[in-house]
Design an enzyme around this catalytic site. Structure first.
Site, mmCIF file in Angstrom:
data_model
loop_
_atom_site.group_PDB
_atom_site.id
_atom_site.type_symbol
_atom_site.label_atom_id
_atom_site.label_comp_id
_atom_site.label_asym_id
_atom_site.label_seq_id
_atom_site.Cartn_x
_atom_site.Cartn_y
_atom_site.Cartn_z
ATOM 1 N N GLN A 200 36.512 64.634 30.388
ATOM 2 C CA GLN A 200 37.626 64.831 29.460
ATOM 3 C C GLN A 200 37.524 63.862 28.280
ATOM 4 O O GLN A 200 37.437 62.645 28.468
ATOM 5 C CB GLN A 200 38.960 64.621 30.175
ATOM 6 C CG GLN A 200 39.246 65.646 31.261
ATOM 7 C CD GLN A 200 38.802 65.183 32.636
ATOM 8 O OE1 GLN A 200 37.842 64.414 32.761
ATOM 9 N NE2 GLN A 200 39.499 65.638 33.663
ATOM 10 N N THR B 252 42.868 60.634 30.055
ATOM 11 C CA THR B 252 42.711 61.782 29.156
ATOM 12 C C THR B 252 43.729 61.753 28.030
ATOM 13 O O THR B 252 43.414 62.008 26.864
ATOM 14 C CB THR B 252 42.840 63.100 29.943
ATOM 15 O OG1 THR B 252 41.856 63.133 30.978
ATOM 16 C CG2 THR B 252 42.655 64.303 29.030
ATOM 17 N N TRP C 287 45.837 76.390 34.242
ATOM 18 C CA TRP C 287 45.965 74.966 34.550
ATOM 19 C C TRP C 287 47.220 74.709 35.381
ATOM 20 O O TRP C 287 47.229 73.868 36.277
ATOM 21 C CB TRP C 287 45.996 74.163 33.250
ATOM 22 C CG TRP C 287 46.018 72.686 33.432
ATOM 23 C CD1 TRP C 287 45.484 71.963 34.473
ATOM 24 C CD2 TRP C 287 46.613 71.722 32.554
ATOM 25 N NE1 TRP C 287 45.696 70.616 34.282
ATOM 26 C CE2 TRP C 287 46.388 70.437 33.115
ATOM 27 C CE3 TRP C 287 47.286 71.809 31.340
ATOM 28 C CZ2 TRP C 287 46.830 69.268 32.507
ATOM 29 C CZ3 TRP C 287 47.720 70.645 30.727
ATOM 30 C CH2 TRP C 287 47.489 69.388 31.315
ATOM 31 N N ARG D 115 41.707 79.943 32.057
ATOM 32 C CA ARG D 115 42.080 79.823 33.465
ATOM 33 C C ARG D 115 43.430 79.101 33.549
ATOM 34 O O ARG D 115 43.822 78.387 32.622
ATOM 35 C CB ARG D 115 41.015 79.076 34.264
ATOM 36 C CG ARG D 115 40.723 77.654 33.791
ATOM 37 C CD ARG D 115 39.721 76.978 34.720
ATOM 38 N NE ARG D 115 39.407 75.606 34.293
ATOM 39 C CZ ARG D 115 38.770 74.719 35.052
ATOM 40 N NH1 ARG D 115 38.388 75.061 36.280
ATOM 41 N NH2 ARG D 115 38.505 73.509 34.601
#
Length: 560
Positions: free
Chosen positions: A355, A325, A469, A467
């Site tokens: 990703q 990523t 991480w 949210r």
């Protein structure tokens, strides 16, 4: 000594050195030699021990903090600093070497790629710790707030880099992840301790009665100089000394051959490996299929196009095809003082490739103005340090603004796109790992809206503001239009109860059909934002020193 966070050790050593100097100076004692324990009449051991204990008191890992200086029995300030610095760098270099050995022994490309990320980001951590050391060396109590803000930024950046390594190895097979986590365990504790020490620095000064410490003093050995010292100081003085409205290009990139170069990468390749001179690249209209990497220490690069609808840079690197990523970005910014204007960057891998980053920013004091970033999962990786976005458009599906930067978005447009089958959408996934880290995502006077393809899907796709991480994820959304497609709960969990008690999420005076907070989740970490709290998360507060933004002449709202 195990791998340690150099800034925390250096700050300990610096204040210890000052404390010892004050105590011994008052008694008229003579200097102890570097190898001396200071156990004579000067009372060096007791002074050192007392100072270390005082400095380690606000940390979460006190034993690690005190043990890291267990062998520092000398009262010679230069020796203390030199010992802490040399042992710390030696430890981190050992981690990098181990990463190399693991990579060479790895049987699969995914593990090799993950460990390559570790080598790169741990090397970045060394640089963050080095400039923290340089800042301590030049410490002036009259500019304490500014200096501490810089050190906290760089320590937070070192943590973000360390976490990038752990994130990369977590996706590998075998025991590589556990080996790397074990190797970095002490580093994690010491970096956390460093942030605690810096955060509590004013109190420490008071408790040690060091209020008179205002002069610059040389902390390295006599005759020794950091080879990067002039470079770092020059970077500090010249960072973003450019007006975005009057810039003139040093070079032009054009596909039709009308410029000096046909690719942005070719233009960047002409720059020296270290540079603080502003270098402006004009990219003419066209679609450029390339990966643009702005190298570390090539500071103050400006890239501008003919408008994001005319100048577009596209690539399609993605995790599903075996690229880490961290290395999928179409634009990867690894230097400080970067600016982009009137241009678009896209990762065209699509929603099935997981990703796939369009823009990754791993440099301090980056400014983006009228820039479009298009992708799906993980579009903008605001990795770390200080970043400012104005009049930008970011599109994506899952966690499409993520990372642990101090990132302020003003008058930006966040567009939620149609995801892959069985996927929900999250606008943000802020990644603050330590409660004292400066990382925060602030969305102000912006819009959060869906694309037509998203709303056309039946049954309805769930979409959330964000949210967590990481455990201390922190996001504020203020004075922003939120369309009705956002789930009434507002925020989504990551997994189970992870981070729900320690995150910091808040909404303030937003508008639109999705702004109603009456049905929001009621986790412990959800905050009631007062006007005073909202003001504390405005740009002029979270940046502390915002001259790097104002000097650019980009439109900017310092307050609410």
């Amino acid at each position: 000594i195990a791998v340690t966070g150099v800034a925390s050790v250096l700050l300990v050593a610096m204040v210890v050195a000052v404390a010892v100097g004050v105590n011994r100076g008052g008694s008229g004692g003579t200097s102890d030699s570097p190898g001396s324990s200071g156990s004579g009449s000067g009372g060096g051991v007791s002074s050192t021990t007392k100072s270390v204990q005082a400095i380690c008191s606000p940390t979460d890992y006190k034993q690690t903090c005190e043990e890291s200086l267990a062998g520092a029995n000398s009262t010679d300030p230069k020796y203390l600093i030199k010992l802490a610095f040399q042992n710390t760098v030696k430890g981190i270099r050992s981690a990098i070497l181990n990463s190399t050995l693991y990579r060479e022994a790895a049987a699969d490309p995914n593990t090799k790629g993950a460990l390559q990320v570790c080598e790169e980001v741990l090397d970045n951590s060394v640089d963050d710790l080095q400039r923290s050391f340089d800042q301590v060396e030049a410490f002036d109590v009259n500019r304490m707030d500014e200096y501490i803000d810089d050190i906290k930024t760089w320590l937070s950046g070192a943590i973000a880099n360390k976490e990038a390594c752990i994130d990369a190895v977590n996706g590998t097979s075998g025991d590589t992840a556990e080996k790397m986590k074990k190797l970095l365990n002490t580093t994690s504790e010491m970096l956390s301790n460093g942030l605690a020490i810096v955060t509590d620095f004013s109190t420490i000064f008071s408790s040690l009665q060091l209020g008179s410490f205002t002069s610059r003093r040389r902390l390295m050995g006599e005759g020794e100089e950091n080879p990067d010292d002039g470079f770092v100081q020059s970077a500090r003085r010249r960072l973003l000394a450019v007006n975005i409205n009057t810039i003139k290009a040093n070079v032009t990139v054009a596909q039709d051959g009308s410029g000096q170069f046909k690719t942005i990468g070719a233009a960047l390749a002409t720059l020296p490996k270290k540079s603080n001179d502003t270098f402006v690249i004009h990219v003419k209209a066209g679609v450029y299929k390339e990966t643009v990497i702005v190298p570390k220490k090539v500071n103050n690069v400006v890239i501008y196009g003919d408008g994001p609808e005319k100048t577009r840079v596209v690539n399609n690197k993605n995790y599903a095809d075996g690229v880490q990523t961290f290395h999928t970005a179409t634009l990867a910014v690894n230097s400080d003082g970067f600016m982009a204007k009137d241009i678009a960057f896209e990762n065209s891998a699509g929603p099935t490739k997981h990703q796939a980053v369009a823009v990754r920013v791993s440099g301090d004091k980056a400014v983006f103005y009228n820039v479009v970033m298009d992708g799906y999962q993980d579009t903008l990786y605001a990795h770390g340090y200080r970043q400012f976005y104005r009049n930008c458009t970011i599109s994506g599906t899952i966690d499409f603004v993520f990372g642990d930067a101090t990132a302020v978005f003003q008058k930006c447009r966040f567009i939620v796109r149609k995801p892959d089958i069985n996927q929900n959408c999250m606008v943000t996934a802020q990644g603050r790992k330590d409660s004292r880290s400066i990382g925060v995502t602030v969305i102000q006077n912006s819009e959060i809206v869906p694309e037509a393809g998203f709303t056309a899907v039946k049954p309805k796709i769930d979409a959330f503001l964000g949210r967590p991480w990481k455990e201390y994820s922190r996001t504020l959304i203020m004075n922003t239009f939120i369309d009705g497609f956002i789930d009434p709960a507002g925020w989504s969990p990551w997994m189970g109860n992870y981070g729900l008690n320690t995150l910091y999420y808040g909404e303030y005076q937003n508008k639109g059909p999705g702004a109603d907070t009456s049905k929001r989740v009621t986790w412990k970490g959800i905050q009631k934002i007062t006007p005073e709290i909202a003001l504390s998360f405005t740009a002029q507060k979270v940046y502390l020193n915002d001259g790097w933004v104002t000097n650019s002449s980009v439109p900017y709202t310092p307050g609410l």
